[in-house]
Scaffold this active site. Structure first.
Site, short mmCIF file in Angstrom:
data_model
loop_
_atom_site.label_atom_id
_atom_site.label_comp_id
_atom_site.label_asym_id
_atom_site.label_seq_id
_atom_site.Cartn_x
_atom_site.Cartn_y
_atom_site.Cartn_z
N HIS A 129 -33.50 -4.53 22.15
CA HIS A 129 -33.02 -3.14 22.23
C HIS A 129 -31.69 -3.16 23.01
CE1 HIS A 129 -33.12 1.13 22.21
NE2 HIS A 129 -34.09 1.39 23.08
N HIS A 177 -30.66 -4.26 12.58
CA HIS A 177 -31.13 -2.97 13.10
C HIS A 177 -32.37 -2.57 12.35
CE1 HIS A 177 -31.07 1.19 14.44
NE2 HIS A 177 -30.28 0.76 15.40
N ASP A 230 -24.11 -2.87 19.79
CA ASP A 230 -24.00 -3.76 20.94
C ASP A 230 -22.98 -4.87 20.72
OD1 ASP A 230 -25.94 -2.48 22.56
OD2 ASP A 230 -27.49 -3.29 21.25
#
Ligand code: COA
Length: 380
Positions: free
Chosen positions: A224, A272, A323
């Protein structure tokens, strides 16, 4: 129920558990809306303060509302001495996410409205945390370098002040803008693991700070939020060599990726659960990263970035997530790698608390079922 008819949805993949009006993630159109507004437009035109207000109130603030809200946020920026004292008691080797989680817990225990979970009380707590988290994150990074806390400035925007408290120097507008964009992009993403954690805890009628400490724990994991930190570890493993050319960096990154794929490694910052054709937030964050690469004169980082992305696409057709560009952006700004996910916390506090308030507005205890597959009943 007959066990043959039971369908287990591991990881709750594809399961719709509730309604939400906070944000809409649409993987088919690759879009993300906060309260109806495309996040790209918000990132281009709004401050993080305006977006926080939007997430909590459902509408962007009028100029008067923004003035009032901004004054409230600026008035809450100082690090509570007791929170500082507790942070000082933690080893500098503690992960900054553990420091963050502890700080939120202390703030909860000390909050005058701790046991009040009305919407009004929760809004107060949410704004208090929104205002105070940059001081926690910035101070924790500074103390690891043996530096004192930097007092907040109330003449600076949220993002400019965050950077000021972290580095003790005012940053140029391009850097502040890139940071502001990252804060907006990280603010909210529907029922991700940490938000769902916050909603589960809230559904028991526990308090807002308890829900947030749980959410921070969930966000820490590398699958995450911890991925932004993990991306930088990948870059470090490949080796960041500011003196080398883009071509040299590209060659080394490709070789690293080939090896990683042979070893069946999960490459952090890629993939994802919801987006399978690319993360809607990446182009906006990548544009901010490009500006930072140009600003700091670090083209070799772009070589690494592009080479990994291309190699992953060719090998597995797996696209980067937010990210991936966020990690190197924070690195260029001068943040320590373990500070990246706490920055995410400071942003996501807004989305989490919007969800906590939404959960409470039509609460139902979240308690799914499981299918037992252990020992048949037996006697001692
Ligand atoms: N690197 C390498 N392979 C990856 C991958 C990655 N980052 N992400 C997914 N895959 C592969 C898996 O190995 C799996 O392959 P297989 O079917 O051959 O076993 C397939 O793609 C499906 O992956 P899975 O992990 O089951 O998908 P998911 O929807 O459960 O996972 C993530 C989503 C985010 C957990 C996953 O993509 C991941 O671990 N990414 C890296 C961590 C990260 O960046 N997290 C931040 C998310 S915003």
């Amino acid at each position: 129920m007959n066990s043959e008819t039971i369908e287990i949805r591991k990881g709750l993949a594809g399961v719709i558990v509730d309604y939400t009006a906070v944000s809409k993630v649409n993987p088919d159109t690759n879009s993300l809306l906060y309260r109806g507004y495309p996040v790209q437009e918000l990132a281009a035109r709004c401050s993080f303060e305006e977006v926080a207000y939007l997430l909590w109130n459902g509408e962007l603030p009028t100029p008067d509302q923004l003035t009032e809200f901004t004054a409230r946020e600026r008035g809450g920026r100082t690090l509570d001495p007791m929170v500082k004292h507790v942070i000082d008691g933690l080893p500098t080797t503690a992960h900054p996410m553990d420091v963050c989680r502890t700080a939120v817990s202390v703030m909860g225990a000390r909050h005058p409205l701790a046991e009040d979970s009305t919407r009004e009380a929760n809004m107060e707590k949410a704004i208090d945390l929104f205002a105070a988290m940059p001081a926690v994150v910035a101070y924790d990074q500074r103390r690891r370098h043996g530096q004192d806390a930097v007092e907040p400035r109330d003449d600076l925007s949220y993002s400019a002040n965050f950077l000021w408290m972290a580095f003790g120097e005012e940053q140029v507008p391009e850097v502040v803008e890139a940071f502001n964009v990252s804060m907006i992009l990280y603010a909210e993403h529907s029922f991700n693991a940490s938000t769902f954690t916050a909603r589960v805890i809230t559904s028991t009628l526990s308090d807002l700070h308890s829900a947030l400490t749980g959410a921070i724990g969930a966000l820490k994991g590398p699958l995450h939020g911890g991925a932004n930190e993990a991306v930088m570890h990948t870059f470090d493993e490949i080796g960041i060599r500011p003196e080398e050319s883009t071509e040299e960096a590209t060659t080394r990154a490709k070789a690293w990726m080939e090896d990683a794929l042979v070893q069946k490694k999960k490459v952090m910052g890629f993939g994802h659960r919801v987006y399978k054709h690319g993360d809607s937030r990446v182009p906006t964050m990548k544009a901010a990263l490009d500006k930072m690469i140009a600003h700091y004169g670090r083209p070799e980082l772009l070589g690494l970035y592009n080479a990994l992305e291309q190699a992953m696409d060719e090998a597995k057709a797996i696209k980067p997530n937010l990210d991936y560009p966020a990690g190197p952006t924070y690195h260029l700004m001068g943040f320590d790698t373990p500070t990246f996910t706490p920055i995410f916390v400071a942003s996501r506090i807004t989305g989490w608390t919007a969800h906590i308030m939404e959960q409470l507005s039509s609460n139902s205890l979240i308690r799914p079922l499981s299918e037992y597959n252990g020992q048949e009943q037996r006697s001692l």
